[in-house]
Write a protein that holds these residues in place. Sequence first.
Motif, short mmCIF file in Angstrom:
data_model
loop_
_atom_site.label_atom_id
_atom_site.label_comp_id
_atom_site.label_asym_id
_atom_site.label_seq_id
_atom_site.Cartn_x
_atom_site.Cartn_y
_atom_site.Cartn_z
N SER A 143 0.83 -1.21 0.00
CA SER A 143 0.00 0.00 0.00
C SER A 143 0.86 1.26 0.00
O SER A 143 0.54 2.24 -0.70
N ASP A 144 1.96 1.24 0.74
CA ASP A 144 2.85 2.40 0.78
C ASP A 144 3.59 2.56 -0.54
O ASP A 144 3.75 3.67 -1.05
N VAL A 145 4.07 1.45 -1.10
CA VAL A 145 4.79 1.50 -2.37
C VAL A 145 3.89 2.07 -3.46
O VAL A 145 4.30 2.92 -4.26
N GLU A 146 2.62 1.61 -3.51
CA GLU A 146 1.72 2.10 -4.56
C GLU A 146 1.37 3.57 -4.36
O GLU A 146 1.22 4.31 -5.34
N ARG A 147 1.25 4.00 -3.12
CA ARG A 147 0.98 5.42 -2.86
C ARG A 147 2.15 6.29 -3.33
O ARG A 147 1.94 7.31 -3.99
N ILE A 148 3.36 5.87 -3.00
CA ILE A 148 4.54 6.62 -3.43
C ILE A 148 4.70 6.56 -4.94
O ILE A 148 5.03 7.55 -5.60
N ARG A 149 4.43 5.39 -5.52
CA ARG A 149 4.52 5.26 -6.98
C ARG A 149 3.57 6.25 -7.67
O ARG A 149 3.92 6.89 -8.65
N SER A 150 2.36 6.36 -7.12
CA SER A 150 1.38 7.28 -7.69
C SER A 150 1.88 8.72 -7.62
O SER A 150 1.71 9.50 -8.58
N GLN A 151 2.51 9.09 -6.52
CA GLN A 151 3.04 10.45 -6.39
C GLN A 151 4.16 10.70 -7.39
O GLN A 151 4.23 11.77 -8.01
N ILE A 152 5.05 9.72 -7.56
CA ILE A 152 6.14 9.87 -8.51
C ILE A 152 5.60 9.97 -9.93
O ILE A 152 6.06 10.79 -10.74
N MET A 153 4.63 9.15 -10.26
CA MET A 153 4.04 9.19 -11.60
C MET A 153 3.39 10.54 -11.88
O MET A 153 3.48 11.07 -12.99
N SER A 154 2.74 11.11 -10.88
CA SER A 154 2.13 12.43 -11.06
C SER A 154 3.20 13.47 -11.39
O SER A 154 3.02 14.32 -12.27
N GLY A 155 4.32 13.39 -10.68
CA GLY A 155 5.41 14.31 -10.96
C GLY A 155 5.98 14.12 -12.35
O GLY A 155 6.29 15.09 -13.05
N LEU A 156 6.13 12.87 -12.78
CA LEU A 156 6.65 12.60 -14.11
C LEU A 156 5.69 13.08 -15.19
O LEU A 156 6.13 13.57 -16.24
N ARG A 157 4.39 12.96 -14.95
CA ARG A 157 3.42 13.47 -15.94
C ARG A 157 3.49 14.99 -16.03
O ARG A 157 3.39 15.56 -17.13
N ARG A 158 3.69 15.65 -14.89
CA ARG A 158 3.85 17.11 -14.92
C ARG A 158 5.10 17.50 -15.70
O ARG A 158 5.13 18.51 -16.40
N ASP A 159 6.14 16.68 -15.58
CA ASP A 159 7.39 16.99 -16.27
C ASP A 159 7.25 16.96 -17.79
O ASP A 159 8.04 17.59 -18.49
N THR A 160 6.25 16.25 -18.31
CA THR A 160 6.09 16.18 -19.76
C THR A 160 5.68 17.52 -20.36
O THR A 160 5.79 17.71 -21.57
N THR A 161 5.21 18.44 -19.52
CA THR A 161 4.86 19.78 -20.00
C THR A 161 5.67 20.85 -19.28
O THR A 161 5.33 22.03 -19.33
N ASN A 162 6.73 20.45 -18.61
CA ASN A 162 7.60 21.38 -17.90
C ASN A 162 8.83 21.66 -18.75
O ASN A 162 9.66 20.77 -18.94
N ALA A 180 25.04 5.66 -17.88
CA ALA A 180 24.04 5.70 -16.80
C ALA A 180 23.63 7.13 -16.46
O ALA A 180 22.49 7.37 -16.04
N TYR A 181 24.52 8.10 -16.63
CA TYR A 181 24.19 9.49 -16.32
C TYR A 181 23.12 10.07 -17.25
O TYR A 181 22.53 11.10 -16.94
N SER A 182 22.89 9.43 -18.38
CA SER A 182 21.87 9.94 -19.30
C SER A 182 20.47 9.55 -18.89
O SER A 182 19.49 10.12 -19.38
N ARG A 183 20.36 8.59 -17.98
CA ARG A 183 19.03 8.11 -17.57
C ARG A 183 18.49 8.96 -16.43
O ARG A 183 19.22 9.30 -15.50
N PRO A 184 17.21 9.32 -16.46
CA PRO A 184 16.64 10.16 -15.39
C PRO A 184 16.61 9.44 -14.06
O PRO A 184 16.08 8.32 -13.95
N ALA A 185 17.16 10.07 -13.03
CA ALA A 185 17.23 9.43 -11.71
C ALA A 185 15.85 9.17 -11.13
O ALA A 185 15.66 8.21 -10.37
N SER A 186 14.87 9.98 -11.49
CA SER A 186 13.52 9.80 -10.96
C SER A 186 12.73 8.75 -11.72
O SER A 186 11.61 8.41 -11.34
N GLY A 187 13.31 8.22 -12.81
CA GLY A 187 12.62 7.22 -13.60
C GLY A 187 11.83 7.84 -14.74
O GLY A 187 11.88 9.06 -14.98
#
Length: 457
Positions: A143-162, A180-187
């Motif tokens: 439950s905690d992992v999915e809650r945090i995953r949802s928060q991270i995904m929301s941030g990544l979706r915002r980044d698509t227009t940032n 490896a430095y070319s890959r986004p640390a946040s996923g």
Amino acid sequence: MNHFLALTRRGAIALAFALTLPLPAVAATKIQHLISPGGIEAWFVQDSTVPLIAMEYAFGGGATQDPPDKPGVGNMVASTIDEGSGDLDSKAFHERLDRRAIELSFSITRDYFRGSLRMLKDNKDEAFDLLHMALTSSHLASSDVERIRSQIMSGLRRDTTNPNALASRKFLELEFANHAYSRPASGTLESVPTITVADMRDYISRVIAKDTLKIAVVGDVDPATLGQLLDKTFGSLPAKAKLTPTPDVVATAPPQRAFVPLDVPQTTITFGAPGVMRHDPKFMAAYIDNHILGGGGLSSRLYHEVREKRGLAYSMFEALLWMDHSSLVVGNTGTRADRAGESIDAIDKEVRKFAQEGPTQQELDEAKSYLKGSQMLQLDTSSKLATAMLQYQLDKLPIDYLERRSGIIDAVTLDDARQMAKRLWGQGLVTVVVGREPQAAAEAARAPGAPPPPKAN
């Protein structure tokens, strides 16, 4: 760079206020090399000005230890490792933190898994105990992992227009290609949904270990007590990390330019070039040059030429970023879409001029004076000093670096600075532009009845 600690999303107002209290004696205090009875090493400044303890620590590895096809694992761990551990679920764990005004956080950089622990002196035993629990018995409940995953995904979706996020990501892709430095640390939006609890536990088992651990502590605690707390907290961790080797990489040489289309009124421009490694004997010349060209805020050349003189930019900064395996000079600005081309030309022109001529003697003298004088102001709290002490360890600097720093700055000659300017910027820039197509920007600016575009202010 660099380099980017995330503040915890929790913490008591009282502690936050206390941590901002000035500690004028701290920066002048000699740093001790403490070794606990169990062999845990730390850099330590004992200070009783206020009844606080601040600890910063890091394990080697960071985002480079993410599987190549699953960027973001380390970030998921950093975001979830304090969501319940031992006999405490997430709610109970954070209630204990809040009740004792303990601030505990974790973050990820490209090379390190980092953490912060801040507390009132009287709460040190409970604070270190909670940290130990997070590191050794984190629940990673679904439950905690999915809650945090949802928060991270929301941030990544915002980044698509940032624009800034898009520019940064594209810039790193250009500079580091398949490293490896070319890959986004946040996923990414594709990778984060595939990260499993097993991936996270595997990351913890490989990265959280004593042999790469660096610790810095500042505060109201005696060496013997601190040694016992360090053993209690870190002593049971695995002795050796199991890190995947990360090769050194030289950032892609300029000139290069890329465009990322995004329908926004303001265009974002990120620019840079290969930098200088922290262990380079001429690093301080690069640091001073960067301050003069773009890192010195209102006094920098780029700010004067692009913003003040031409009124093109909304903002302007440039910085040196150094990592364990590469380095960059990177800058960023924002401007009206229809003036993006003019802004890029102004930046290129000033960078070329600086590469050819270097700084003046007056610029060099003023930069040295500022950099020496500002250092102590930047270390006026226990938290700031602990963060700096940790970074010095990660950079493999000597424990007396603070005492030697002014002399190192003074030793940089005008010839050193001019040679470094040519070395850093002589080939030009790698530039990423995010915004409207040039023709669309011009049409928007000329559209009948359209409001005038915003002024750069």
